[in-house]
Design an enzyme around this catalytic site. Structure first.
Site, PDB file in Angstrom:
ATOM      1  N   GLY A 136      10.186  -6.311  -3.520  1.00  0.00           N
ATOM      2  CA  GLY A 136       9.950  -7.595  -4.505  1.00  0.00           C
ATOM      3  C   GLY A 136       8.585  -7.735  -4.325  1.00  0.00           C
ATOM      4  CB  VAL A 190       8.595  -7.306   0.214  1.00  0.00           C
ATOM      5  CG1 VAL A 190       9.496  -6.485   1.281  1.00  0.00           C
ATOM      6  CG2 VAL A 190       8.155  -8.464   0.656  1.00  0.00           C
ATOM      7  CE  LYS A 205       6.421 -11.447   2.439  1.00  0.00           C
ATOM      8  NZ  LYS A 205       6.874 -12.920   2.539  1.00  0.00           N
ATOM      9  N   GLY A 236       5.535 -10.988  -4.990  1.00  0.00           N
ATOM     10  CA  GLY A 236       5.446 -12.502  -4.952  1.00  0.00           C
ATOM     11  C   GLY A 236       3.828 -12.585  -4.898  1.00  0.00           C
ATOM     12  N   GLY A 237       3.669 -13.849  -4.951  1.00  0.00           N
ATOM     13  CA  GLY A 237       2.151 -14.208  -4.968  1.00  0.00           C
ATOM     14  C   GLY A 237       1.497 -14.126  -3.533  1.00  0.00           C
ATOM     15  CG  PHE A 238       2.242 -15.054   1.151  1.00  0.00           C
ATOM     16  CD1 PHE A 238       0.770 -15.454   1.295  1.00  0.00           C
ATOM     17  CD2 PHE A 238       2.877 -14.699   2.307  1.00  0.00           C
ATOM     18  CE1 PHE A 238       0.409 -15.769   2.608  1.00  0.00           C
ATOM     19  CE2 PHE A 238       2.488 -14.829   3.624  1.00  0.00           C
ATOM     20  CZ  PHE A 238       1.560 -15.290   3.877  1.00  0.00           C
ATOM     21  N   GLY A 239       2.370 -11.727  -1.444  1.00  0.00           N
ATOM     22  CA  GLY A 239       2.380 -10.331  -1.227  1.00  0.00           C
ATOM     23  C   GLY A 239       3.361  -9.663  -1.799  1.00  0.00           C
ATOM     24  CG  ASP A 282       9.051 -21.419   2.355  1.00  0.00           C
ATOM     25  OD1 ASP A 282       8.919 -22.376   1.677  1.00  0.00           O
ATOM     26  OD2 ASP A 282       8.435 -20.241   2.051  1.00  0.00           O
TER      27      ASP A 282
END
Length: 683
Positions: free
Chosen positions: A376, A383, A398, A378-381, A495
C-alpha cells in the site's frame, strides 16, 4: 516682446489639489483591477549552464551534463528514473473571477532528445508534468515514466496532468500502447488523446518524427483556460512551429489540478534504455505563447560513446586487466557499503528497547524494499509485505520518512507501550526500527486487506454479507473497549476509520495503524492538543478544543457504523455528509432507505436498525450524549437497550446545523496550522 507667467501660491495650491483628486480617481478606477489579476510566471533556459540554472531547478536523479549544459534525465541504465522541476510552485488556479475559479492558461516550449546507446529502439520516454509536489513518491520506472505506480495509476487523488513522448510498445494492452507516440494523460498512464509522433507540413500532409532518433525535437504545449483546450505541437528543431497542432484535446483542468502546482519533466528507462535530455525550456503563465527559445544557444547533445583505435588483442588485454581492477574495487566498496549500511549506530537508550528490529532484518524481509513487495501507498508512508528469513514470519513494514527525529525517544517509548497491546480485534504492533531519518513500524501481516477495500473496491464482485459486516462492527467495538477501559492505560486511537480496519483470513476485524494513538493514565486527561484524523470522522469538539478523548473515538466509530451499513463514504462530495443524510431519513421515518443497495433484502431488519440508530447516537454532536464503548458492546450483546430518548423530538435539535458548523470550525482552525489529514504525524 516678453511674456511673464506668474503663478501665485494660492493658485498653485488649487492646482495641486486638482492633481491629487485626479490621481485618486485614476487609482480607484484602475488599481483594483491590476491587483486582482492572477500573478504571471515566466522563465526561460537556453541551455542549463551556470549557477542560475542549478539554483532555479530541483533535480532528482537528474544531472546537468558539463560542460555542454545539457540536462540529462536518465542515462543508459536499466530501470532508472529522473525528474526536474522549476523550484517555485505556480499559482495555476485563477481566482480573479467573482463567480468561479478557473485553471489559468499556460504555454511551455522545450527541446528534448532521446538517444539510445546504439541505433535502434530505446526506452521509455519523457513527459512534461504538472504536479502538486516536486516529487512522485513511490513512482515506478519503465512504462510508468517515473510518475505513477501500479497502485495509484488512474486515481483522481494524483492531481497530475502530463504530456508523454513515449517510445516503447505495450502498457497492459491499453489503447495507447503503440510506441513512438505523443499522448495527453490525466492522473494515469492511459492517454486521453494520442497520436503517432509527427508534424503537419500542410493542412493535409504530415511527416513522421522518430522520437528516439537522438536528434533534438522541439515541442510546444499550450492550454487555453478560457476555451478549455490543450494543444500539443512538435517539429524538428530546424523547422519553425507548424501552424496546426498534432493534438488538440478539450479538457477543463480546474477540477484536475490544485491551486498551486509544480511544472517539470519526468523520464524513465526499463529493459530498454536511452539517455534522455532537455536542451532548452521556457514557460509562461496567463500567456498564449512561451518565450521563444534561442536555438543558436542550445547545447549539443553529448556523445557518450567512447571510440578506440586499439587492436582487438589489446582491447582484450585491457578488458581483462580492467575487470580485475573493477572486481577488487567493487569488493572493497561492497565491504565498506555493508559496514555503513548494517553497522547501525545506536544511542544508549535504544539498546534498552526490546521491540527494536534490526534494519538489516527488515531490509532482507522486504527484499530491499522492492516495489514488488509494496502492499500500500499513502502520504504518511509506504507499507511493504515482508517475510523474516529466519522463521518465515509474515510482517507488514510501514516506512515513514520524517523531516526530523526530534522527539524520537518519546515516540519509541510510546511504541514500546503500544507493543504490549494484545487483543484479538487489534493488529498487533510488533516493533519499530530507526535508520537515519526513516522510521520503520512493524505490524503483523493481515491477509484480506482493509475494510475500506472490501466495501468500495472488492475483488471480482465480492460483496460483504450483512452477517460479516455485523460481526466486523462488533469486533471493532470490542477492540475499542479494550483500548479505552481494559488495558493498563487509556489508549485513544485518534484515527478510527474503515481503511484502518483490517480483515483477517477468518473475516474477523482487526483495528490497526496506531501511528496517531495517544496514551494517558486512567482518571487523567489527555494533554494532546494537535487535531489529527480524517475529515468525516473528526468529532466536532476537536475543532474547538484540540483535545482528543475516548468520546472522539466513539464519534469516529459511529461514522464507521453508518458507513458499513449504507456502503457510502462519510463525505462523498461537498454537498453530501453521511451523518446528516441518515439523520434526515431517521426523522422522516425512512431509516431503512439508507441501507447499502448491494445487500438487497438479505439482512436482519432488527440488526440493521440497531446499527443505524447506534451510529447516529455515537456520532452525536454533544460528546456527553454519546455512549461509552462498554455501553456499545452491551447494546450489541443484548444486555442493554438502545435509549429511545436519544431520538425524541426534544433531542433532534441537538443535531441542528451540527455538520455544517463542525466543518466551518475545522476550516477556520486549519488557517492556524492545524492538520486534519490522517497521514499527519501530529506529534
Amino acid at each position: 516682446m516678453r511674456f511673464t507667467f506668474v503663478l501665485s501660491s494660492t493658485r498653485l495650491g488649487n492646482l495641486m489639489a486638482i492633481v491629487q483628486v485626479f490621481l485618486a480617481f485614476f487609482l480607484l478606477q484602475h488599481v483594483p483591477s491590476v491587483l486582482s489579476q492572477a500573478p504571471n510566471t515566466e522563465f526561460i533556459f537556453n541551455g542549463f549552464n551556470g549557477s542560475d540554472s542549478e539554483r532555479k531547478l530541483i533535480l532528482e536523479e537528474a544531472s546537468i551534463f558539463k560542460p555542454t549544459g545539457a540536462l540529462r534525465l536518465t542515462n543508459n541504465s536499466h530501470n532508472v528514473m529522473g525528474h526536474v522541476f522549476y523550484n517555485q510552485s505556480i499559482q495555476m488556479i485563477d481566482r480573479t473571477s467573482s463567480n468561479s475559479s478557473n485553471a489559468s492558461s499556460f504555454s511551455t516550449s522545450f527541446v528534448f532528445a532521446i538517444k539510445p546507446p546504439n541505433p535502434g529502439p530505446g526506452g521509455h520516454g519523457i513527459a512534461f508534468t504538472l504536479s502538486p509536489e516536486p516529487q512522485f513518491p513511490g513512482a515506478q520506472a519503465d512504462h510508468y515514466l517515473g510518475i505513477f505506480n501500479s497502485i495509484n495509476d488512474g486515481k483522481a487523488s494524483n492531481h497530475v496532468f502530463a504530456v508523454e513522448f513515449d517510445t516503447v510498445n505495450g502498457f497492459n494492452d491499453r489503447v495507447d500502447s503503440k510506441g513512438n507516440h505523443v499522448g495527453i494523460n490525466i492522473n494515469s498512464m492511459t492517454s486521453y488523446a494520442s497520436e503517432p509522433a509527427s508534424y503537419h507540413t500542410s493542412n493535409t500532409n504530415k511527416e513522421d518524427i522518430w522520437l528516439e532518433s537522438g536528434d533534438p525535437i522541439h515541442a510546444w504545449i499550450e492550454y487555453d483556460g478560457l476555451n478549455k483546450l490543450v494543444n500539443v505541437t512538435i517539429s524538428r528543431l530546424e523547422i519553425e512551429k507548424p501552424g496546426e497542432p498534432l493534438l488538440s484535446y478539450g479538457v477543463d483542468l480546474t477540477s484536475i489540478i490544485k491551486e498551486k502546482m509544480y511544472v517539470g519533466f519526468s523520464a524513465s528507462t526499463g529493459q530498454k534504455v536511452s539517455s534522455q535530455y532537455i536542451l532548452g525550456w521556457s514557460f509562461a503563465l496567463n500567456s498564449t505563447q512561451a518565450p521563444p527559445i534561442n536555438v543558436s544557444m542550445l547545447p549539443v547533445i553529448p556523445n557518450e560513446k567512447n571510440s578506440s583505435n586499439y587492436k582487438p588483442s589489446t582491447i582484450l588485454l585491457i578488458s581483462v586487466f580492467s575487470s580485475v581492477i573493477v572486481l577488487l574495487s567493487v569488493s572493497g566498496l561492497f565491504v565498506l557499503y555493508r559496514r555503513r549500511t548494517w553497522d547501525e549506530s545506536l544511542e544508549e537508550w535504544e539498546l534498552d528497547c526490546p521491540r527494536r528490529f534490526r534494519y538489516r532484518d527488515l531490509y532482507r524481509a522486504t527484499k530491499g524494499f522492492k516495489d514488488s513487495e509494496m502492499a500500500g501507498v499513502g502520504g504518511f508512508g509506504v507499507v511493504y509485505k515482508g517475510v523474516l528469513p529466519n522463521n518465515g514470519t509474515e510482517l507488514a513494514v510501514k516506512k515513514i520518512s520524517r523531516n526530523s527525529i526530534q522527539g524520537l525517544r518519546e515516540f519509541a517509548a510510546e511504541i514500546e507501550s503500544l507493543g504490549r497491546l494484545r487483543h484479538k480485534n487489534l493488529v498487533n504492533l510488533q516493533g519499530w526500527c530507526k535508520k537515519k531519518n526513516d522510521l520503520l513500524i512493524v505490524y503483523e501481516y493481515i491477509s484480506n486487506g482493509s475494510l475500506d477495500f472490501l466495501l468500495f473496491n472488492p475483488p471480482n464482485g465480492f460483496v460483504l454479507s450483512w452477517e460479516q459486516r455485523f460481526n466486523i462492527l462488533k469486533g471493532i467495538a470490542a477492540g475499542l473497549l479494550y483500548l479505552h477501559e481494559e488495558w493498563e492505560q487509556v489508549v485513544i486511537h485518534r484515527d478510527v476509520k474503515s481503511s484502518n480496519v483490517l480483515i483477517d483470513a477468518d473475516m474477523n476485524a482487526r483495528l490497526g495503524d496506531f501511528g496517531l494513538a495517544r496514551l494517558h493514565d486512567h482518571g487523567a486527561l489527555s494533554q494532546t492538543t494537535n487535531v489529527v484524523g480524517t475529515i468525516g470522522y473528526i468529532a466536532p469538539e476537536l475543532a474547538r478544543t484540540g483535545k482528543p478523548s475516548t468520546r472522539s473515538d466513539v464519534f469516529a466509530y459511529g461514522v464507521l457504523l453508518l458507513e458499513v451499513a449504507t456502503g457510502r463514504r462519510p463525505i462523498d462530495s461537498t454537498t453530501f455528509i453521511l451523518v446528516d443524510w441518515v439523520m434526515e431519513c431517521q426523522e422522516l421515518g425512512q431509516i431503512l432507505e439508507v441501507v447499502d443497495p448491494q445487500l438487497g433484502s438479505d439482512y436482519s431488519v432488527e440488526e440493521m436498525e440497531l446499527v443505524l440508530r447506534l451510529g447516529l447516537l455515537c456520532s452525536h454532536n454533544q460528546p456527553e450524549a454519546r455512549p461509552t464503548m462498554r455501553e456499545v458492546t452491551r447494546i450489541f450483546n443484548g444486555d442493554e437497550n438502545l435509549p429511545e430518548t436519544a431520538f425524541s423530538s426534544s433531542m433532534d435539535s441537538r443535531w441542528s446545523g451540527r455538520m455544517t458548523s463542525r466543518y466551518i470550525e475545522a476550516a477556520s482552525c486549519s488557517s492556524f496550522g492545524i492538520s486534519f489529514n490522517s497521514i499527519d504525524a501530529g506529534r
